[in-house]
Write a protein that holds these residues in place. Structure first.
Motif, short mmCIF file in Angstrom:
data_model
loop_
_atom_site.label_atom_id
_atom_site.label_comp_id
_atom_site.label_asym_id
_atom_site.label_seq_id
_atom_site.Cartn_x
_atom_site.Cartn_y
_atom_site.Cartn_z
N VAL A 15 8.19 10.77 75.43
CA VAL A 15 9.08 10.80 74.28
C VAL A 15 8.35 10.03 73.19
O VAL A 15 7.94 8.88 73.39
CB VAL A 15 10.45 10.15 74.59
CG1 VAL A 15 11.33 10.18 73.34
CG2 VAL A 15 11.13 10.84 75.75
N LEU A 16 8.14 10.70 72.05
CA LEU A 16 7.35 10.13 70.96
C LEU A 16 8.18 10.04 69.68
O LEU A 16 9.08 10.85 69.47
CB LEU A 16 6.14 11.02 70.67
CG LEU A 16 5.30 11.49 71.85
CD1 LEU A 16 4.28 12.53 71.41
CD2 LEU A 16 4.61 10.32 72.50
N THR A 17 7.85 9.08 68.84
CA THR A 17 8.42 9.07 67.49
C THR A 17 7.73 10.17 66.71
O THR A 17 6.72 10.73 67.15
CB THR A 17 8.20 7.72 66.80
OG1 THR A 17 6.79 7.50 66.68
CG2 THR A 17 8.86 6.59 67.56
N ASP A 18 8.27 10.51 65.53
CA ASP A 18 7.65 11.59 64.76
C ASP A 18 6.24 11.25 64.28
O ASP A 18 5.49 12.13 63.90
CB ASP A 18 8.55 12.02 63.60
CG ASP A 18 8.92 10.89 62.68
OD1 ASP A 18 8.54 9.73 62.95
OD2 ASP A 18 9.61 11.16 61.68
N ASN A 78 16.66 14.55 67.66
CA ASN A 78 16.96 13.21 67.13
C ASN A 78 15.73 12.52 66.55
O ASN A 78 15.49 11.34 66.79
CB ASN A 78 17.60 12.33 68.20
CG ASN A 78 18.94 12.86 68.65
OD1 ASN A 78 19.67 13.45 67.86
ND2 ASN A 78 19.25 12.68 69.91
N LYS A 79 14.91 13.29 65.82
CA LYS A 79 13.70 12.79 65.17
C LYS A 79 12.68 12.24 66.17
O LYS A 79 11.87 11.40 65.85
CB LYS A 79 14.03 11.74 64.12
CG LYS A 79 14.85 12.29 62.98
CD LYS A 79 15.02 11.28 61.89
CE LYS A 79 15.82 11.89 60.76
NZ LYS A 79 15.93 11.01 59.63
N LYS A 80 12.75 12.73 67.40
CA LYS A 80 11.78 12.35 68.43
C LYS A 80 11.16 13.61 69.00
O LYS A 80 11.79 14.67 69.04
CB LYS A 80 12.45 11.53 69.52
CG LYS A 80 12.95 10.19 69.02
CD LYS A 80 13.15 9.22 70.15
CE LYS A 80 13.47 7.83 69.70
NZ LYS A 80 14.20 7.63 68.51
N ILE A 81 9.93 13.50 69.46
CA ILE A 81 9.22 14.61 70.08
C ILE A 81 9.32 14.41 71.59
O ILE A 81 8.93 13.37 72.12
CB ILE A 81 7.74 14.63 69.66
CG1 ILE A 81 7.62 14.71 68.13
CG2 ILE A 81 7.01 15.79 70.34
CD1 ILE A 81 6.21 14.45 67.62
N HIS A 82 9.86 15.39 72.29
CA HIS A 82 10.02 15.34 73.74
C HIS A 82 9.01 16.30 74.37
O HIS A 82 8.95 17.46 74.01
CB HIS A 82 11.44 15.74 74.14
CG HIS A 82 12.48 14.84 73.57
ND1 HIS A 82 13.01 13.79 74.29
CD2 HIS A 82 13.07 14.80 72.36
CE1 HIS A 82 13.90 13.15 73.53
NE2 HIS A 82 13.94 13.75 72.36
N VAL A 83 8.24 15.78 75.31
CA VAL A 83 7.21 16.57 75.98
C VAL A 83 7.46 16.49 77.48
O VAL A 83 7.62 15.40 78.03
CB VAL A 83 5.79 16.01 75.70
CG1 VAL A 83 4.73 16.88 76.35
CG2 VAL A 83 5.55 15.85 74.21
N VAL A 84 7.48 17.64 78.14
CA VAL A 84 7.63 17.67 79.59
C VAL A 84 6.48 18.49 80.16
O VAL A 84 6.19 19.59 79.70
CB VAL A 84 8.98 18.30 80.01
CG1 VAL A 84 9.06 18.44 81.52
CG2 VAL A 84 10.13 17.47 79.50
N LYS A 85 5.81 17.92 81.14
CA LYS A 85 4.77 18.64 81.88
C LYS A 85 5.42 19.16 83.15
O LYS A 85 5.99 18.39 83.93
CB LYS A 85 3.60 17.72 82.22
CG LYS A 85 2.49 18.44 82.97
CD LYS A 85 1.33 17.50 83.26
CE LYS A 85 0.22 18.21 84.01
NZ LYS A 85 -0.90 17.30 84.32
#
Length: 100
Positions: A15-18, A78-85
């Motif tokens: 989970v990353l900030t923008d 919500n202004k966050k980048i969600h990445v799932v592998k």
């Protein structure tokens, strides 16, 4: 926050900030700053792909990057980048199907 650990077949998440700072991580992507930089770059260039076809308000809904044995699913919320592998499960043909 949604529990990304409950997603079926996931082997890691970020989970990353923008701006690309890691807020949360786990599994194979735990504290993976290199992957965070790659994803942030990918998200940044999607805004510049075709500004005529895709307005700035639209943006992307989901980006999928597929490899032979795993895939990355990237989305904004919500202004966050969600990445799932996620691992890709190969279906094994049964002997009956092979004989047909």
């Amino acid at each position: 926050m949604l529990s990304l650990e409950r997603i079926p077949d996931q082997v890691g998440y970020l989970v990353l900030t923008d701006d690309g700072a890691v807020v949360a991580s786990g599994g194979e992507l735990e504290n993976d700053e290199h992957m965070a930089n790659i994803v942030t770059g990918l998200v940044t260039i999607t805004d510049k792909v075709d500004p005529v076809a895709f307005s700035a308000e639209e943006g992307f809904k989901k980006i999928s990057v597929n490899f032979e044995k795993h895939s990355y699913v990237i989305c904004m919320s919500n202004k966050k980048i969600h990445v799932v592998k996620r691992k890709i499960i190969q279906e094994v043909a049964s002997e009956n199907n092979e004989q047909l």
